[in-house]
Design a protein around this motif. Structure first.
Motif, PDB file in Angstrom:
ATOM      1  N   ASN A  23     -11.479  30.462  22.948  1.00 40.68           N
ATOM      2  CA  ASN A  23     -12.250  29.323  23.170  1.00 40.68           C
ATOM      3  C   ASN A  23     -13.940  29.474  22.970  1.00 40.68           C
ATOM      4  O   ASN A  23     -14.884  28.884  22.336  1.00 40.68           O
ATOM      5  N   ASN A  89      -5.281  22.906  28.246  1.00 39.69           N
ATOM      6  CA  ASN A  89      -4.346  22.108  27.410  1.00 39.69           C
ATOM      7  C   ASN A  89      -5.105  21.096  26.540  1.00 39.69           C
ATOM      8  O   ASN A  89      -6.408  21.275  26.664  1.00 39.69           O
ATOM      9  N   PRO A  90      -4.690  20.429  25.615  1.00 39.54           N
ATOM     10  CA  PRO A  90      -5.343  19.514  24.868  1.00 39.54           C
ATOM     11  C   PRO A  90      -5.991  18.060  25.340  1.00 39.54           C
ATOM     12  O   PRO A  90      -6.944  17.802  24.732  1.00 39.54           O
ATOM     13  N   THR A  91      -5.598  17.856  26.568  1.00 42.19           N
ATOM     14  CA  THR A  91      -6.234  16.585  26.878  1.00 42.19           C
ATOM     15  C   THR A  91      -7.095  16.907  28.006  1.00 42.19           C
ATOM     16  O   THR A  91      -7.965  15.868  28.439  1.00 42.19           O
ATOM     17  N   GLY A  92      -7.269  17.875  28.693  1.00 41.57           N
ATOM     18  CA  GLY A  92      -8.072  18.446  29.890  1.00 41.57           C
ATOM     19  C   GLY A  92      -7.325  17.910  31.147  1.00 41.57           C
ATOM     20  O   GLY A  92      -8.012  18.048  32.355  1.00 41.57           O
ATOM     21  N   SER A 114     -11.094  22.104  24.384  1.00 45.32           N
ATOM     22  CA  SER A 114      -9.347  22.100  24.687  1.00 45.32           C
ATOM     23  C   SER A 114      -8.934  23.755  24.250  1.00 45.32           C
ATOM     24  O   SER A 114      -9.476  24.398  23.696  1.00 45.32           O
ATOM     25  N   SER A 115      -7.633  23.639  24.693  1.00 44.14           N
ATOM     26  CA  SER A 115      -6.792  24.869  24.470  1.00 44.14           C
ATOM     27  C   SER A 115      -6.739  25.124  23.049  1.00 44.14           C
ATOM     28  O   SER A 115      -6.591  26.174  22.458  1.00 44.14           O
TER      29      SER A 115
END
Length: 165
Positions: A23, A89-92, A114-115
């Motif tokens: 990140n 994760n991709p969506t939060g 996101s991840s």
């Protein structure tokens, strides 16, 4: 000749330090001109001090999850141009409390990382949609569950009776 101060960015450490490695690269690429600080729980301070890109490490002095309006003592008098909330994760999904907490921080804007390292804005509208989804999900689930329980309680004895024969 006065030197202009660099924009300030605060990361709320809401993910593992291992994920923060990736990140941090994405955050630095997206905001190369920003000075970067981080807010972490006391147990995470030693782990994040390894990052030379961080100008300051702030301690969230409460145990447990981040909560709106709590743990801001160390940030008194500070202001950030951006707050970044890394998510695992991709969506939060599952990070609502951290998103809400970010709105109690002294900052002009908020973003999610996101991840996958994707950066997206976290505005009041997005947070309001999350609140609406949280508020509506439980009553809707109960509304759908009640008829299913009634049908199952009538059907199950009949079906079990047929299995005995």
């Amino acid at each position: 000749m006065s030197m202009q101060q660099r924009p300030r960015l605060l990361i709320v450490r809401s993910v593992s330090v291992q994920q923060l490695d990736g990140n941090l690269e994405a955050i630095r690429a997206a905001f190369p001109d920003h000075s970067i600080s981080i807010l972490t729980h006391p147990h995470g301070v030693a782990a994040v001090e390894k990052y030379p890109a961080l100008e300051h490490v702030y301690r969230y002095r409460h145990s447990g999850p981040f909560r709106f309006g709590r743990g801001l003592e160390e940030l008194r008098g500070e202001h950030f141009d951006r707050v970044v909330v890394p998510v695992a994760n991709p969506t939060g999904g599952g990070f609502f409390n951290v998103f809400l907490f970010s709105f109690s921080l002294p900052a002009s804007r908020r973003v999610v990382c996101s991840s996958l390292g994707e950066i997206s804005e976290l505005g009041v509208g997005r947070l309001a949609r999350m609140v609406a989804a949280k508020v509506l999900t439980a009553p809707l689930a109960m509304l759908l569950a009640v008829p299913l329980v009634v049908v199952a309680s009538l059907w199950l004895p009949w079906w079990l009776g047929r299995l005995r024969r």
